[in-house]
Design a protein around this motif. Sequence first.
Motif, mmCIF file in Angstrom:
data_model
loop_
_atom_site.group_PDB
_atom_site.id
_atom_site.type_symbol
_atom_site.label_atom_id
_atom_site.label_comp_id
_atom_site.label_asym_id
_atom_site.label_seq_id
_atom_site.Cartn_x
_atom_site.Cartn_y
_atom_site.Cartn_z
ATOM 1 N N PHE A 28 49.629 36.569 34.965
ATOM 2 C CA PHE A 28 48.995 36.068 36.182
ATOM 3 C C PHE A 28 49.635 36.676 37.415
ATOM 4 C CE2 PHE A 28 48.455 33.225 39.746
ATOM 5 C CZ PHE A 28 47.092 32.993 39.710
ATOM 6 N N ARG A 29 48.795 37.269 38.234
ATOM 7 C CA ARG A 29 49.216 37.808 39.532
ATOM 8 C C ARG A 29 48.217 37.310 40.562
ATOM 9 N NH1 ARG A 29 49.742 42.797 36.596
ATOM 10 N NH2 ARG A 29 51.900 43.421 36.445
ATOM 11 N N ILE A 30 48.721 36.642 41.540
ATOM 12 C CA ILE A 30 47.841 36.116 42.582
ATOM 13 C C ILE A 30 47.118 37.251 43.302
ATOM 14 C CG2 ILE A 30 49.545 35.979 44.439
ATOM 15 C CD1 ILE A 30 46.884 33.334 43.645
ATOM 16 N N ARG A 31 47.760 38.417 43.416
ATOM 17 C CA ARG A 31 47.110 39.553 44.097
ATOM 18 C C ARG A 31 45.931 40.077 43.296
ATOM 19 N NH1 ARG A 31 52.125 43.185 45.710
ATOM 20 N NH2 ARG A 31 50.911 44.521 44.372
ATOM 21 N N GLU A 32 46.035 40.108 41.967
ATOM 22 C CA GLU A 32 44.887 40.524 41.150
ATOM 23 C C GLU A 32 43.723 39.566 41.336
ATOM 24 O OE1 GLU A 32 46.190 42.844 37.094
ATOM 25 O OE2 GLU A 32 46.344 40.675 37.114
ATOM 26 N N LEU A 33 44.018 38.283 41.248
ATOM 27 C CA LEU A 33 42.970 37.288 41.427
ATOM 28 C C LEU A 33 42.398 37.356 42.835
ATOM 29 C CD1 LEU A 33 41.291 34.961 40.376
ATOM 30 C CD2 LEU A 33 43.188 33.418 40.941
ATOM 31 N N ALA A 34 43.240 37.568 43.825
ATOM 32 C CA ALA A 34 42.771 37.678 45.212
ATOM 33 C C ALA A 34 41.820 38.853 45.379
ATOM 34 C CB ALA A 34 43.957 37.805 46.169
ATOM 35 N N ILE A 35 42.115 39.972 44.734
ATOM 36 C CA ILE A 35 41.218 41.136 44.804
ATOM 37 C C ILE A 35 39.851 40.768 44.247
ATOM 38 C CG2 ILE A 35 40.772 43.431 43.835
ATOM 39 C CD1 ILE A 35 43.852 43.881 44.007
ATOM 40 N N LEU A 36 39.834 40.116 43.089
ATOM 41 C CA LEU A 36 38.558 39.706 42.483
ATOM 42 C C LEU A 36 37.809 38.721 43.378
ATOM 43 C CD1 LEU A 36 39.642 39.221 38.763
ATOM 44 C CD2 LEU A 36 38.310 41.109 39.713
ATOM 45 N N LEU A 37 38.526 37.775 43.952
ATOM 46 C CA LEU A 37 37.882 36.769 44.804
ATOM 47 C C LEU A 37 37.345 37.359 46.103
ATOM 48 C CD1 LEU A 37 40.339 33.782 44.315
ATOM 49 C CD2 LEU A 37 37.968 33.927 43.531
ATOM 50 N N ILE A 38 38.158 38.173 46.750
ATOM 51 C CA ILE A 38 37.723 38.784 48.014
ATOM 52 C C ILE A 38 36.546 39.712 47.765
ATOM 53 C CG2 ILE A 38 38.408 40.386 49.849
ATOM 54 C CD1 ILE A 38 41.241 39.068 49.617
ATOM 55 N N TRP A 39 36.623 40.528 46.725
ATOM 56 C CA TRP A 39 35.519 41.426 46.395
ATOM 57 C C TRP A 39 34.251 40.625 46.088
ATOM 58 C CZ3 TRP A 39 33.673 46.038 46.963
ATOM 59 C CH2 TRP A 39 32.583 46.424 46.211
ATOM 60 N N GLY A 40 34.382 39.583 45.292
ATOM 61 C CA GLY A 40 33.223 38.777 44.929
ATOM 62 C C GLY A 40 32.562 38.143 46.135
ATOM 63 N N GLN A 41 33.364 37.551 47.005
ATOM 64 C CA GLN A 41 32.803 36.907 48.190
ATOM 65 C C GLN A 41 32.185 37.927 49.141
ATOM 66 O OE1 GLN A 41 32.774 33.313 48.797
ATOM 67 N NE2 GLN A 41 33.017 33.680 46.614
ATOM 68 N N ALA A 42 32.886 39.024 49.374
ATOM 69 C CA ALA A 42 32.387 40.038 50.310
ATOM 70 C C ALA A 42 31.124 40.710 49.785
ATOM 71 C CB ALA A 42 33.470 41.079 50.578
ATOM 72 N N SER A 43 31.111 41.069 48.508
ATOM 73 C CA SER A 43 29.928 41.750 47.972
ATOM 74 C C SER A 43 28.730 40.808 47.916
ATOM 75 C CB SER A 43 30.214 42.351 46.596
ATOM 76 O OG SER A 43 30.508 41.352 45.642
ATOM 77 N N GLU A 44 28.946 39.548 47.557
ATOM 78 C CA GLU A 44 27.829 38.594 47.527
ATOM 79 C C GLU A 44 27.257 38.403 48.918
ATOM 80 O OE1 GLU A 44 25.170 35.552 47.541
ATOM 81 O OE2 GLU A 44 27.008 35.378 48.713
ATOM 82 N N LEU A 45 28.126 38.238 49.890
ATOM 83 C CA LEU A 45 27.657 38.046 51.253
ATOM 84 C C LEU A 45 26.940 39.294 51.764
ATOM 85 C CD1 LEU A 45 27.545 36.035 53.556
ATOM 86 C CD2 LEU A 45 29.730 36.940 54.359
ATOM 87 N N ALA A 46 27.464 40.466 51.457
ATOM 88 C CA ALA A 46 26.816 41.714 51.891
ATOM 89 C C ALA A 46 25.427 41.857 51.276
ATOM 90 C CB ALA A 46 27.686 42.913 51.527
ATOM 91 N N VAL A 47 25.296 41.541 49.997
ATOM 92 C CA VAL A 47 23.983 41.630 49.336
ATOM 93 C C VAL A 47 23.011 40.646 49.966
ATOM 94 C CG1 VAL A 47 22.769 41.175 47.164
ATOM 95 C CG2 VAL A 47 24.837 42.566 47.167
ATOM 96 N N GLU A 48 23.462 39.424 50.207
ATOM 97 C CA GLU A 48 22.584 38.419 50.815
ATOM 98 C C GLU A 48 22.148 38.834 52.216
ATOM 99 O OE1 GLU A 48 22.018 34.701 50.393
ATOM 100 O OE2 GLU A 48 23.182 34.356 48.594
#
Length: 107
Positions: free
Chosen positions: A30-50
């Motif tokens: 577990f690395r918080i930075r790995e999870l943060a990358i996935l979370l930030i990417w997910g939120q940003a890409s979803e918002l950009a698509v919308e």
Amino acid sequence: ILHSFWDGGLFLAGVWLAAVAFPQSWFERFRIRELAILLIWGQASELAVELTSTFNQGWAYIPYWWNPSLFKFNNFDITLLPQLIWLAAPIAFYLIALRLKPRFGKG
């Protein structure tokens, strides 16, 4: 079905970003930075698509009590539920990947 492939491709792009950040040992502990990358990417890409979909009226979500509007953009409602899905999916994926990677080797 095509939207599922599109979402899958976006999700895999986030996994690739996390793997690039930790090229020697990704998804091994577990690395918080790995999870943060996935979370930030997910939120940003979803918002950009919308937001992008409002320009060509590709689709629009109708606000309901269970999917309230976060804000209006280009006269369309941007709703909460898609953001929540892209918040939960990376967390679930990451926790599953951490459990499965030792079983299936390095990758």
